[in-house]
Scaffold this active site. Structure first.
Site, PDB file in Angstrom:
ATOM      1  N   LYS A  93      38.779  -3.310  56.087  1.00 62.96           N
ATOM      2  CA  LYS A  93      39.483  -4.508  56.571  1.00 62.96           C
ATOM      3  C   LYS A  93      39.286  -5.683  55.632  1.00 62.96           C
ATOM      4  CE  LYS A  93      40.169  -3.826  61.483  1.00 62.96           C
ATOM      5  NZ  LYS A  93      40.052  -4.376  62.820  1.00 62.96           N
ATOM      6  N   LYS A 119      46.198   5.389  58.427  1.00 64.84           N
ATOM      7  CA  LYS A 119      46.115   5.486  59.878  1.00 64.84           C
ATOM      8  C   LYS A 119      47.259   4.701  60.536  1.00 64.84           C
ATOM      9  CE  LYS A 119      42.940   2.990  61.884  1.00 64.84           C
ATOM     10  NZ  LYS A 119      41.702   2.362  62.334  1.00 64.84           N
ATOM     11  N   LYS A 162      48.198  -0.839  65.049  1.00 64.13           N
ATOM     12  CA  LYS A 162      48.940  -1.926  65.688  1.00 64.13           C
ATOM     13  C   LYS A 162      49.213  -3.033  64.693  1.00 64.13           C
ATOM     14  CE  LYS A 162      45.749  -2.027  69.585  1.00 64.13           C
ATOM     15  NZ  LYS A 162      44.509  -2.145  68.843  1.00 64.13           N
TER      16      LYS A 162
HETATM   17  P1  TYM Z   1      41.341  -0.239  68.595  1.00 65.48           P
HETATM   18  O1  TYM Z   1      41.913  -1.353  69.403  1.00 65.48           O
HETATM   19  O2  TYM Z   1      41.526  -0.279  67.128  1.00 65.48           O
HETATM   20  O3  TYM Z   1      41.886   1.153  69.116  1.00 65.48           O
HETATM   21  C1  TYM Z   1      41.764   1.569  70.479  1.00 65.48           C
HETATM   22  C2  TYM Z   1      41.500   3.064  70.524  1.00 65.48           C
HETATM   23  O4  TYM Z   1      42.550   3.773  69.864  1.00 65.48           O
HETATM   24  C3  TYM Z   1      42.012   4.653  68.879  1.00 65.48           C
HETATM   25  N1  TYM Z   1      42.955   4.711  67.747  1.00 65.48           N
HETATM   26  C4  TYM Z   1      43.466   5.833  67.239  1.00 65.48           C
HETATM   27  N2  TYM Z   1      43.288   7.133  67.554  1.00 65.48           N
HETATM   28  C5  TYM Z   1      44.000   8.050  66.847  1.00 65.48           C
HETATM   29  N3  TYM Z   1      44.831   7.730  65.823  1.00 65.48           N
HETATM   30  C6  TYM Z   1      45.023   6.433  65.457  1.00 65.48           C
HETATM   31  N4  TYM Z   1      45.862   6.120  64.472  1.00 65.48           N
HETATM   32  C7  TYM Z   1      44.323   5.419  66.182  1.00 65.48           C
HETATM   33  N5  TYM Z   1      44.295   4.066  66.097  1.00 65.48           N
HETATM   34  C8  TYM Z   1      43.433   3.655  67.051  1.00 65.48           C
HETATM   35  C9  TYM Z   1      40.689   4.015  68.475  1.00 65.48           C
HETATM   36  O5  TYM Z   1      39.810   4.966  67.919  1.00 65.48           O
HETATM   37  C10 TYM Z   1      40.202   3.466  69.784  1.00 65.48           C
HETATM   38  O6  TYM Z   1      39.538   4.457  70.530  1.00 65.48           O
HETATM   39  N6  TYM Z   1      36.430  -1.038  68.101  1.00 65.48           N
HETATM   40  C11 TYM Z   1      37.425  -0.536  68.993  1.00 65.48           C
HETATM   41  C12 TYM Z   1      37.423  -1.219  70.360  1.00 65.48           C
HETATM   42  C13 TYM Z   1      36.102  -1.291  71.025  1.00 65.48           C
HETATM   43  C14 TYM Z   1      35.424  -0.215  71.667  1.00 65.48           C
HETATM   44  C15 TYM Z   1      34.223  -0.784  72.177  1.00 65.48           C
HETATM   45  C16 TYM Z   1      35.708   1.126  71.843  1.00 65.48           C
HETATM   46  C17 TYM Z   1      35.329  -2.405  71.168  1.00 65.48           C
HETATM   47  N7  TYM Z   1      34.194  -2.098  71.847  1.00 65.48           N
HETATM   48  C18 TYM Z   1      33.272   0.001  72.869  1.00 65.48           C
HETATM   49  C19 TYM Z   1      34.764   1.900  72.544  1.00 65.48           C
HETATM   50  C20 TYM Z   1      33.571   1.349  73.023  1.00 65.48           C
HETATM   51  C21 TYM Z   1      38.801  -0.766  68.368  1.00 65.48           C
HETATM   52  O7  TYM Z   1      38.979  -1.585  67.489  1.00 65.48           O
HETATM   53  O8  TYM Z   1      39.789  -0.071  68.948  1.00 65.48           O
END
Ligand code: TYM
Length: 331
Positions: A111, A194, A197
């Site tokens: 990032k 990947k 969003k």
């Molecule tokens: P975030 O908002 O980026 O994504 C939410 C969830 O979607 C999954 N994901 C994907 N899985 C498969 N292919 C993709 N292209 C893809 N893009 C996103 C992510 O792995 C995630 O599970 N850090 C986390 C949010 C978070 C969190 C937590 C998760 C904050 N605290 C505690 C679990 C436990 C995040 O940025 O997710």
């Protein structure tokens, strides 16, 4: 019953990767787990967010999650900033985590890129707040996509170091639940990136609120190569875009990649893309329609989040108060 915790950043609309990598799994886990799902607005703030958009997207994602099947009556859905336990345990964990551990986090490197000096300190300590999210609830199972694997390992390292430093057995080990087939859905424009969003190209992702026409157009335009689909999985080697579309198809039908190839191998992408579009519309169409309906009543969405925050606080408060006692805060 094991406790599940997971989160999603309320930036933009959830995309197909979020759905196949995480949200779909959350819905299933509700059957036999106690689940806590969080819109992590504090994490979103680690990169600049327009305040009105952040509020709007938090409500929008709440609608999407409810439409996808999250049940706020039996489980908990709320936004992170409404529960102070996250910030309080996050600070304690900032004092437990080592700089060397944070330096190894590949997501920060991706990032921040070369312009590291100009990124927020929040982005750097993001993984220790994420560890706090999970440990504040003594959650033991965390359904996420593959990109969060390293952060979960760090959450265990931080929990174990806390236990070791203070001579307690307070934070349990955490297990990641990462779906075998669909843990890494790739961009429709570049099969080595990947799906995200925040990708500047809206054509790179399917969003959960896309109409059938938008889905059809994005899949028609999805990058492919001139070869027909192979009949065997080995034929997907070095064909990341073809592999990605087949992976998405398999995730939607519950088939394996070889099963999909046995059916479509030898055909061009035209008929395959039409079949894929049909599957996507069947799965996401009802979610998009229900999201639109729920967005018509923002007061209801807000009350779901407020109720969830009160219940989340009731679970996390005694755990974080005990962590604060362990470290020696005077009360
Ligand atoms: P975030 O908002 O980026 O994504 C939410 C969830 O979607 C999954 N994901 C994907 N899985 C498969 N292919 C993709 N292209 C893809 N893009 C996103 C992510 O792995 C995630 O599970 N850090 C986390 C949010 C978070 C969190 C937590 C998760 C904050 N605290 C505690 C679990 C436990 C995040 O940025 O997710």
């Amino acid at each position: 019953m094991q406790r599940v915790f997971s989160g999603i950043q309320p930036t933009g609309v959830p995309q197909l990767g979020n759905y196949l990598g995480a949200i779909r799994n959350w819905v299933v886990l509700q059957q036999d787990h106690e689940c806590i799902f969080c819109l992590v607005d504090m994490h979103a703030l680690t990169v600049w967010q327009d305040p009105d958009s952040l509020r709007q997207q938090t409500l929008g994602q709440t609608a999407c999650l409810l439409a996808a099947g999250i049940d706020p009556a039996r489980h908990i859905l709320y936004n992170q900033s409404a529960v102070s336990a996250h910030a309080r345990l996050g600070w304690i964990f900032n004092c437990v985590v080592r700089l060397g551990w944070l330096n190894r986090m590949t997501q920060f490197k991706d990032k921040a890129g070369k312009d590291r000096e100009n990124h927020s300190a929040g982005l750097y300590v993001y993984p220790s707040l994420m560890a706090a999210d999970i440990h504040a609830f003594h959650a033991t199972r965390v359904p996420v996509g593959d990109d969060q694997r390293q952060h979960l390992e760090l959450a265990n390292d931080i929990g174990q170091k806390f236990n070791h430093d203070y001579g307690v057995a307070f934070f349990p080990m955490v297990e990641g639940l990462i779906p075998p087939g669909s843990a890494r859905i790739m961009s429709l424009r570049d099969g080595t990136k990947k799906m995200s969003k925040s990708d500047p190209s809206a054509q790179s992702r399917i969003e959960l609120t896309d109409t059938p026409d938008e889905i059809a157009l994005k899949i028609r335009r999805a990058k492919t190569d001139p070869e027909p689909l192979p009949s065997e999985e080995a034929g997907l080697e070095n064909r990341p875009e073809a592999r990605n579309l087949v992976t998405i198809y398999a995730a939607l039908t519950g088939e394996t990649v070889p099963e999909v190839l046995a059916r479509f191998g030898g055909e061009g992408f035209g008929p395959f893309k039409a079949a894929l579009t049909e599957r996507l519309v069947a799965e996401l169409g009802p979610v998009a329609a229900e999201t639109r309906r729920l967005l018509g009543d923002p007061g209801h969405l807000l009350s779901v989040l407020r109720d969830g925050a009160a219940r989340a606080s009731a679970v996390a408060e005694p755990i974080v108060a005990e962590a604060e006692r362990i470290v020696g805060y005077l009360r």
